[in-house]
Design an enzyme around this catalytic site. Structure first.
Site, short mmCIF file in Angstrom:
data_model
loop_
_atom_site.label_atom_id
_atom_site.label_comp_id
_atom_site.label_asym_id
_atom_site.label_seq_id
_atom_site.Cartn_x
_atom_site.Cartn_y
_atom_site.Cartn_z
N GLY A 57 -65.60 27.17 -29.80
CA GLY A 57 -66.55 26.51 -30.71
C GLY A 57 -65.74 25.76 -31.74
N ALA A 58 -66.11 24.48 -31.95
CA ALA A 58 -65.24 23.60 -32.74
C ALA A 58 -64.89 24.14 -34.14
CB ALA A 58 -65.90 22.22 -32.83
N ARG A 99 -56.11 23.10 -27.87
CA ARG A 99 -57.25 22.47 -27.15
C ARG A 99 -57.40 21.05 -27.70
NH1 ARG A 99 -62.68 25.87 -26.31
NH2 ARG A 99 -62.93 24.42 -24.56
N GLN A 203 -71.44 30.47 -21.97
CA GLN A 203 -71.56 30.71 -23.43
C GLN A 203 -73.02 30.94 -23.82
OE1 GLN A 203 -69.74 28.27 -22.04
NE2 GLN A 203 -67.94 27.74 -23.24
N ASP A 244 -68.41 18.89 -30.66
CA ASP A 244 -66.96 19.12 -30.78
C ASP A 244 -66.27 17.96 -31.48
OD1 ASP A 244 -67.78 21.00 -28.49
OD2 ASP A 244 -65.81 21.66 -29.18
N ASN A 254 -69.76 17.02 -26.68
CA ASN A 254 -70.17 18.44 -26.74
C ASN A 254 -70.04 19.02 -25.33
OD1 ASN A 254 -71.16 20.68 -28.34
ND2 ASN A 254 -73.07 20.51 -27.20
N LYS A 255 -70.34 20.29 -25.21
CA LYS A 255 -70.18 21.02 -23.95
C LYS A 255 -70.78 20.26 -22.77
CE LYS A 255 -68.46 24.03 -23.38
NZ LYS A 255 -67.04 23.96 -22.91
O1 MRU Z 1 -65.65 25.32 -24.78
P1 MRU Z 1 -66.30 25.80 -26.04
O2 MRU Z 1 -67.06 27.09 -25.88
O3 MRU Z 1 -65.33 25.83 -27.20
O4 MRU Z 1 -67.36 24.67 -26.38
C1 MRU Z 1 -68.14 24.81 -27.55
C2 MRU Z 1 -69.18 23.78 -27.68
O5 MRU Z 1 -69.28 22.85 -26.91
C3 MRU Z 1 -70.07 23.88 -28.88
O6 MRU Z 1 -71.33 23.36 -28.60
C4 MRU Z 1 -69.46 23.06 -30.04
O7 MRU Z 1 -68.13 23.44 -30.28
C5 MRU Z 1 -70.24 23.21 -31.27
S1 MRU Z 1 -69.95 24.81 -31.99
C6 MRU Z 1 -70.71 24.96 -33.46
#
Ligand code: MRU
Length: 353
Positions: A57-58, A99, A203, A244, A254-255
């Site tokens: 999560g960012a 990352r 997630q 992100d 985003n994801k």
């Molecule tokens: O691969 P991840 O689990 O780090 O991806 C996270 C996401 O895509 C979240 O939607 C994003 O970081 C927003 S978190 C507040």
């Protein structure tokens, strides 16, 4: 990375803990089946924990990296008290490589670097720890502010869809998208949350459903591919997601799967909200096409629960983020305010304000 027992029940708002001068992370790879904290003893171990998805999560990645800088400085000062800035450089470099997509990582490292640059010859750890803790606390405050701002956009009680985990686990606490959902639930505006399971790391199934269920917010899991059908069935007013990285023109990384949700939302007249702190906006990146998209091990797709599901020899393409064009976004909600129908001009005005 070594697991050390910590006398605390696992809590989503305790995803990142600094206790007794040590850094602990709630191991998100094993939630909800197991609730375990890992103690991170070096910047390299912290970077590995980010790469390996112990923490994700960012905003949470940025906060964790800030604490990782404290560990790097502590080690650098122990190894070379008169030249600790040089001695900690490998730790900083390793954190920066952990990352690529979440800009909060680089934002936090730059903020810590500015603090490092201002320090003299004394032990740097106390000042850097104070900065990391400020980043952590400011993120929590930002989430509460954007939660309330985002909730105000929801005009009538409705079901919502969210993707991945943009909750307390992904931040300093409360969450970005889940922060909006928490505030809207408090205000009687959320009927039910549909949480995309979010292949392949799940997630949504493992983390978002765990967080919401613990808070007593009604949550139903959706296979990612079921989201469009759920919209067609009616009763869903908003898709609410995190980000992100948001480019200067309002395009959103985003994801993976967020883009297809946005396309489906526009088709069905469902509104699309992105909740993210201004630390997630990257004014140096002009458009979504310029955002580096992380591609992970194909094995994450070829296997499920440790078991190979695809035939031997089959390959996979595994980008873990996608770009949603600004034109498909109805609102970007930040702690500084809301941008409706985002574009470069409105984003620049928000950041200048
Ligand atoms: O691969 P991840 O689990 O780090 O991806 C996270 C996401 O895509 C979240 O939607 C994003 O970081 C927003 S978190 C507040």
């Amino acid at each position: 990375m070594e697991a050390k027992p910590l006398d605390l029940p696992a809590r989503a708002d305790h995803a990142i803990l600094w206790r007794n001068d040590r850094l602990y992370l709630l191991d998100q790879r094993v939630l909800p089946a197991a609730e375990a904290y890992l103690e991170l003893q070096s910047a390299a171990a912290t970077a590995a924990a980010i790469t390996d998805m112990v923490v994700r999560g960012a905003p949470a990645i940025g906060i964790t990296a800030a604490y990782g800088v404290v560990l790097a400085a502590r080690q650098g000062y122990a190894d070379a008290p008169s030249d600790w800035k040089t001695a900690m450089t490998p730790g900083l470099d390793r954190l920066a490589r952990s990352r690529p997509t979440a800009v909060n990582l680089f934002w936090a490292l730059e903020r810590m670097q500015a603090k490092i640059d201002a320090l003299g010859a004394d032990d740097p750890a106390p000042a850097l720890l104070a900065e990391a803790q400020a980043i952590h606390q400011q993120d929590l405050a930002a989430n509460r502010a954007m939660g309330d701002l985002g909730a105000r956009l929801i005009e009538a009680r409705t079901a919502v869809i969210t993707h991945c985990n943009a909750g307390a686990l992904a931040t300093g606490g409360y969450g970005t998208a889940l922060g909006v959902i928490r505030s809207a639930w408090r205000d009687g505006l959320v009927e039910r949350v549909y949480a995309d399971e979010t292949r392949p790391w799940l997630q949504g199934a493992r983390l978002t459903a765990w967080e919401l269920h613990k808070d007593g917010i009604p949550v139903s899991l959706l296979a990612d591919a079921a989201a469009a059908s759920r919209m067609a069935a009616g009763g869903v007013g908003w898709v609410i997601v995190g980000a992100d990285r948001i480019a200067a023109n309002g395009d959103v990384a985003n994801k993976i799967g967020t883009y297809s949700l946005a396309v489906a939302a526009r088709h069905h007249g469902v509104r699309f909200m992105v909740a993210a702190p201004t630390a997630t906006i990257d004014p140096q990146t002009p458009a979504g096409a310029d955002i580096p998209i992380e591609t992970r091990d194909p094995g994450e797709l070829l296997c499920c629960g440790g078991q190979r599901v695809a035939a031997a020899g089959v390959d996979a393409w595994n980008p873990v983020f996608d770009i949603t064009p600004a034109a498909l976004v109805d609102a970007i909600v930040t702690e500084k305010g809301v941008v409706m129908q985002p574009d470069a001009e409105k984003i620049a005005a928000l950041l200048a304000g």
